[in-house]
Design a protein around this motif. Structure first.
Motif, PDB file in Angstrom:
ATOM      1  N   PRO A 412      28.898  -6.415  24.344  1.00 35.68           N
ATOM      2  CA  PRO A 412      30.173  -4.921  23.881  1.00 35.68           C
ATOM      3  C   PRO A 412      30.317  -4.108  25.320  1.00 35.68           C
ATOM      4  O   PRO A 412      29.109  -5.091  26.521  1.00 35.68           O
ATOM      5  N   ARG A 413      31.000  -3.516  25.774  1.00 35.18           N
ATOM      6  CA  ARG A 413      31.177  -2.948  26.628  1.00 35.18           C
ATOM      7  C   ARG A 413      31.744  -1.629  26.667  1.00 35.18           C
ATOM      8  O   ARG A 413      32.300  -1.055  25.313  1.00 35.18           O
ATOM      9  N   ALA A 414      31.299  -0.498  27.424  1.00 36.60           N
ATOM     10  CA  ALA A 414      30.942   1.079  27.775  1.00 36.60           C
ATOM     11  C   ALA A 414      31.352   1.111  28.874  1.00 36.60           C
ATOM     12  O   ALA A 414      31.099   0.792  29.780  1.00 36.60           O
ATOM     13  N   PHE A 415      31.671   3.040  28.542  1.00 34.64           N
ATOM     14  CA  PHE A 415      31.280   3.300  30.433  1.00 34.64           C
ATOM     15  C   PHE A 415      30.331   3.851  30.515  1.00 34.64           C
ATOM     16  O   PHE A 415      29.706   4.032  29.739  1.00 34.64           O
ATOM     17  N   GLN A 416      29.862   3.662  31.553  1.00 36.03           N
ATOM     18  CA  GLN A 416      28.855   4.006  31.687  1.00 36.03           C
ATOM     19  C   GLN A 416      28.654   5.209  32.855  1.00 36.03           C
ATOM     20  O   GLN A 416      29.644   4.666  33.267  1.00 36.03           O
ATOM     21  N   THR A 417      27.275   5.867  32.977  1.00 40.03           N
ATOM     22  CA  THR A 417      27.137   7.064  33.168  1.00 40.03           C
ATOM     23  C   THR A 417      25.742   7.273  33.859  1.00 40.03           C
ATOM     24  O   THR A 417      24.395   6.422  33.733  1.00 40.03           O
ATOM     25  N   MET A 418      25.943   8.483  34.894  1.00 42.75           N
ATOM     26  CA  MET A 418      24.047   8.079  35.311  1.00 42.75           C
ATOM     27  C   MET A 418      23.187   9.137  33.948  1.00 42.75           C
ATOM     28  O   MET A 418      24.257   9.785  33.369  1.00 42.75           O
ATOM     29  N   PRO A 419      22.172   9.445  33.693  1.00 42.22           N
ATOM     30  CA  PRO A 419      21.570   9.793  32.382  1.00 42.22           C
ATOM     31  C   PRO A 419      21.207  11.042  32.904  1.00 42.22           C
ATOM     32  O   PRO A 419      21.280  11.627  34.423  1.00 42.22           O
ATOM     33  N   GLY A 420      20.616  12.081  32.130  1.00 39.54           N
ATOM     34  CA  GLY A 420      20.642  13.391  32.341  1.00 39.54           C
ATOM     35  C   GLY A 420      21.413  14.121  32.040  1.00 39.54           C
ATOM     36  O   GLY A 420      22.760  13.809  31.852  1.00 39.54           O
ATOM     37  N   ASP A 421      21.221  15.431  32.592  1.00 37.88           N
ATOM     38  CA  ASP A 421      21.847  17.185  32.003  1.00 37.88           C
ATOM     39  C   ASP A 421      23.094  16.701  32.615  1.00 37.88           C
ATOM     40  O   ASP A 421      23.952  16.959  31.530  1.00 37.88           O
ATOM     41  N   ARG A 422      23.784  16.263  33.765  1.00 38.75           N
ATOM     42  CA  ARG A 422      24.526  16.477  34.426  1.00 38.75           C
ATOM     43  C   ARG A 422      26.167  15.123  33.849  1.00 38.75           C
ATOM     44  O   ARG A 422      26.638  15.421  33.506  1.00 38.75           O
ATOM     45  N   SER A 423      25.467  14.432  33.122  1.00 33.21           N
ATOM     46  CA  SER A 423      26.682  13.760  32.613  1.00 33.21           C
ATOM     47  C   SER A 423      26.511  14.299  30.671  1.00 33.21           C
ATOM     48  O   SER A 423      27.546  13.254  29.809  1.00 33.21           O
ATOM     49  N   VAL A 424      25.835  15.106  30.309  1.00 33.91           N
ATOM     50  CA  VAL A 424      26.060  14.852  28.154  1.00 33.91           C
ATOM     51  C   VAL A 424      27.666  15.594  28.624  1.00 33.91           C
ATOM     52  O   VAL A 424      28.012  15.032  27.269  1.00 33.91           O
ATOM     53  N   ASP A 425      28.206  16.364  29.310  1.00 38.15           N
ATOM     54  CA  ASP A 425      29.478  16.778  28.452  1.00 38.15           C
ATOM     55  C   ASP A 425      30.170  16.010  29.118  1.00 38.15           C
ATOM     56  O   ASP A 425      31.338  15.767  28.267  1.00 38.15           O
ATOM     57  N   LEU A 426      29.982  15.141  30.126  1.00 37.73           N
ATOM     58  CA  LEU A 426      31.449  14.053  30.297  1.00 37.73           C
ATOM     59  C   LEU A 426      31.386  12.921  29.484  1.00 37.73           C
ATOM     60  O   LEU A 426      32.437  12.681  28.759  1.00 37.73           O
ATOM     61  N   LEU A 427      30.307  12.566  28.765  1.00 40.79           N
ATOM     62  CA  LEU A 427      30.055  11.663  28.109  1.00 40.79           C
ATOM     63  C   LEU A 427      30.075  12.249  26.878  1.00 40.79           C
ATOM     64  O   LEU A 427      31.118  11.309  25.978  1.00 40.79           O
ATOM     65  N   LYS A 428      30.286  13.347  26.063  1.00 37.15           N
ATOM     66  CA  LYS A 428      31.150  13.727  25.170  1.00 37.15           C
ATOM     67  C   LYS A 428      32.049  13.318  24.994  1.00 37.15           C
ATOM     68  O   LYS A 428      33.113  13.454  24.524  1.00 37.15           O
ATOM     69  N   ALA A 429      32.648  14.000  26.401  1.00 34.43           N
ATOM     70  CA  ALA A 429      34.294  13.660  26.255  1.00 34.43           C
ATOM     71  C   ALA A 429      34.567  12.307  26.361  1.00 34.43           C
ATOM     72  O   ALA A 429      35.841  12.586  26.040  1.00 34.43           O
ATOM     73  N   LEU A 430      33.811  11.663  27.224  1.00 36.76           N
ATOM     74  CA  LEU A 430      34.468  10.584  27.080  1.00 36.76           C
ATOM     75  C   LEU A 430      34.673   9.858  25.115  1.00 36.76           C
ATOM     76  O   LEU A 430      35.542   8.712  24.690  1.00 36.76           O
ATOM     77  N   ASP A 431      33.099   9.984  24.946  1.00 40.33           N
ATOM     78  CA  ASP A 431      33.307   9.977  23.338  1.00 40.33           C
ATOM     79  C   ASP A 431      34.525  10.087  22.656  1.00 40.33           C
ATOM     80  O   ASP A 431      35.138   9.571  21.360  1.00 40.33           O
ATOM     81  N   ALA A 432      34.984  11.102  22.673  1.00 42.02           N
ATOM     82  CA  ALA A 432      36.424  11.799  22.239  1.00 42.02           C
ATOM     83  C   ALA A 432      37.148  11.473  21.851  1.00 42.02           C
ATOM     84  O   ALA A 432      37.900  10.751  20.799  1.00 42.02           O
ATOM     85  N   VAL A 433      37.365  11.066  23.054  1.00 41.57           N
ATOM     86  CA  VAL A 433      38.267   9.910  23.195  1.00 41.57           C
ATOM     87  C   VAL A 433      38.407   8.671  22.862  1.00 41.57           C
ATOM     88  O   VAL A 433      39.573   8.240  21.806  1.00 41.57           O
ATOM     89  N   ILE A 434      37.241   8.359  23.560  1.00 42.42           N
ATOM     90  CA  ILE A 434      37.168   6.676  22.047  1.00 42.42           C
ATOM     91  C   ILE A 434      37.795   6.826  21.197  1.00 42.42           C
ATOM     92  O   ILE A 434      38.313   5.912  20.291  1.00 42.42           O
TER      93      ILE A 434
END
Length: 672
Positions: A412-434
């Motif tokens: 499987p392939r996915a966008f990868q980001t840093m761990p921790g609170d700074r990534s939370v909103d960006l990851l949720k935005a990425l998930d919404a687009v995907i």
């Protein structure tokens, strides 16, 4: 004689102009069984029958992203009605959960996989237990336990979806017992691992080959997999660790999320919702254990050979016997390959590296003898000349000359980001687009536009209801998402350098202007949706890096995320990336393919009469060279695919098979 649609007019012409006494009589409707999603979509596009059968609207909604937009769903109340509708051709094809009757129907992959894994509460309390579970899962993968248990419970079928690399189990270590914390410490102190099981003590499920918990001990794939899992867990922490199933149909998830139950059974669905939102945002997940690959099925078409004269009837019967033998030798699935390897004879398989062999070893018979080749031309030639039973490449070999079938191992392939609170909103935005790209069928659109690229949809986020996966509000965005919106730039790590962009063919040509291929096309779909939510002035900035420098920039937040083609299951600093990165919903999966020599099934090119075709079949030479003899003469047994097999022309012809396979291997090498 299985015929292509193009060949049929020639057959009928022979029947009209000569004493053609062995001909194919197609069934009403399509003359050829539908045996792939690509063929199904082509048939739906062409019509006239565009009806497909499902047991519920939810089942159709799940499959809609991988189907032609022209499909007309029809709903049935039970499986028997569905089977009858396919047999009568009221519907072109259908879908059920599980494995259709393969003696009655042509079954083929939907290219959509539902992964399953152990699920736990979020937070640091879970970390050591999660690492221990990952270590055990990786060892079951490496030891071939999935294959062994699946084969013991037919017709269960398993697809390996690797979010953790299994080639080197030592690089996924068990936490030390003496320093264990949180839930793992609780397990070790109490000598008891509590898992949530679906059912009640008085009403345990019987899912047949998947698992029958009504008997003691339970039998079937999942109970037997858990026995393999517990063997690895106990080897690390003691044979006195007990497995305790906590039977609940409701309320159990809350007990997992508060830690009073350590984790779920591994069959719980990854992509489901909890309290109306993605489980991905409320749970922690182990390495994926395996995936269910849902299957479409269509009518299996029989051939009928007509004989008008007794003497020619003998030839026709012999030709049919010969063709049946060819069919028996054909390999079109991993199960058939393993059966051939187990039965003896040629047990050699070709690979381009030892690592490639090790990546699929757990899915193959233990009798296989790997042979390593230095180049693809050599590999192809060895399959053609019969010195190999089958072979493996990344990508898609030439389907004209080979049968191509899945390894049942998906990367499987996915966008990868840093761990921790700074990534939370960006990851949720990425998930919404995907989720929205999945729901709109944009993976299918990007793959169709870039043949022979093939994408397997691996859903770790439910896609049938995008409204359940909202975008974070721009006005309250935090961390990396706020930085993107403030700077109007989304910075993504791309594999390459500014003076040497990669060209991966249909996967992605970044040297072209504009860029072409699957991944650039997918990113266009992605950015269209991202901009629709956050502003058309958001710019995508690729940061070109090779080696570990780019990963460090992602992990410190100076680059917001990776491109989505980066490998999920690879290692970072010799440990699973899963332990150091955060991941978006899985975008898609690459599926490696085995291939074997396709036996000839159309001998009409050898001549218009049965005796010519029988001679060609018995010579096992294909004889598909476009030349029809006018007088009887010996057939040239050295001809394969119309080229002398020992000439440089044959090697040149075989070399044309390389492009699709080379692409995925190049990507694999660059992104580790």
């Amino acid at each position: 004689m299985a015929m292509t649609r193009q060949a049929l007019p020639i057959v009928w012409l022979f029947c009209q102009l000569s004493a053609c006494l062995s001909a194919v009589v197609p069934d009403v409707g399509s003359a050829v069984s539908i045996s792939s999603r690509q063929a199904l979509n082509a048939a739906l596009e062409a019509g006239p029958n565009r009806r497909m059968g499902f047991l519920s609207e939810a089942n159709f909604n799940t499959m809609a992203p991988v189907l032609s937009k022209k499909v007309v769903p029809v709903y049935f109340t039970d499986t028997e009605e569905l089977y009858k509708a396919v047999t009568s051709e009221d519907v072109l094809a259908a879908l059920i959960s599980g494995v259709p009757n393969k003696t009655m129907f042509s079954a083929f992959s939907s290219d959509l996989v539902s992964p399953r894994s152990f699920q736990m509460m979020p937070g640091s309390t879970t970390n050591d237990l999660m690492h221990a579970v990952d270590a055990a899962v990786v060892r079951t993968h490496n030891g071939g336990d999935l294959l062994r248990v699946a084969e013991a419970n037919p017709p269960f079928e398993v697809t390996e979806v690797h979010t953790c690399r299994s080639l080197e189990p030592a690089k996924v270590p068990f936490p030390i017992a003496s320093t264990a914390t949180g839930l793992l410490k609780d397990v070790l102190d109490k000598k008891r691992l509590r898992v949530l099981a679906y059912g009640t003590p008085a009403d345990k499920p019987d899912w047949k080959q998947d698992g029958n918990y009504e008997v003691d001990p339970p039998v079937g794939f999942w109970p037997e997999y858990m026995a393999a899992f517990m063997k690895e867990f106990r080897a690390a922490y003691g044979n006195d660790i007990q497995l305790e199933r906590v039977w609940m149909k409701a309320g159990g998830t809350d007990m997992v999320l508060n830690g009073s139950i350590h984790m779920t059974e591994p069959y719980y669905i990854y992509e489901n919702l909890h309290n109306g939102t993605l489980k991905k945002w409320s749970h922690k997940f182990s390495c994926v254990v395996m995936g269910y690959e849902q299957q479409f099925f269509s009518k299996r078409r029989a051939k009928v050979i007509t004989d008008a004269v007794t003497s020619d009837a003998q030839c026709a019967a012999a030709l049919k016997t010969c063709e049946d033998k060819q069919l028996m030798n054909r390999i079109t699935t991993r199960e058939e390959l393993n059966s051939k390897l187990e039965s003896g004879g040629n047990v050699k398989m070709g690979f381009l590296s030892q690592a490639n062999f090790l990546s699929v070893q757990s899915m193959l018979s233990t009798k296989v003898e790997p042979v390593i080749f230095l180049s693809k031309p050599q590999l192809y030639e060895a399959v053609v000349n019969g010195s190999l039973r089958a072979a493996l490449i990344s990508g898609v070999p030439d389907r004209t000359n080979f049968t191509v079938f899945s390894t049942d191992v998906i990367s499987p392939r996915a966008f990868q980001t840093m761990p921790g609170d700074r990534s939370v909103d960006l990851l949720k935005a990425l998930d919404a687009v995907i989720v929205r790209t999945h729901n709109a069928g944009e993976l299918l659109a990007a793959a169709t536009a870039n043949p022979p690229f093939q994408a397997v949809e691996v859903h770790t986020c439910r896609a049938d209801n995008p409204g359940a996966v909202p975008f974070p509000a721009a006005s309250t965005a935090t961390g990396l998402l706020k930085d993107v919106l403030d700077s109007k730039k989304l910075r993504v790590l791309a594999s390459g350098t500014p003076d040497n962009y990669p060209n991966w063919g249909q996967d992605g040509n970044y040297k072209a202007t504009p860029m072409t291929g699957f991944w650039p096309d997918y990113m266009e779909f992605f950015m269209t949706r991202f901009r629709a939510e956050y502003g058309i002035d958001i710019v995508l900035e690729r940061v070109w890096q090779t080696g570990t420098a780019g990963t460090e920039m992602v992990l410190n937040g100076t680059v917001h995320m990776t491109e989505p083609y980066y490998i999920y299951e690879t290692l970072y600093k010799d440990l699973p990336k899963k332990w150091s990165h955060e991941f978006s919903c899985v975008v898609m999966g690459y599926q490696q393919n085995f291939f074997a020599l396709k036996p000839a099934m159309d001998f009409t090119a050898a001549g218009p009469t049965c005796d010519y075709q029988l001679a060609a079949c018995q010579g096992n030479t294909a004889q598909i060279n476009g030349t029809k003899p006018t007088t009887k003469q010996p057939l040239n047994s050295n001809v394969v695919f119309g080229l002398p097999s020992t000439t440089s022309a044959a090697r040149s012809h075989q070399a044309t098979f390389l492009l699709a396979g080379a692409v995925a291997l190049a990507v694999e090498a660059l992104l580790h």
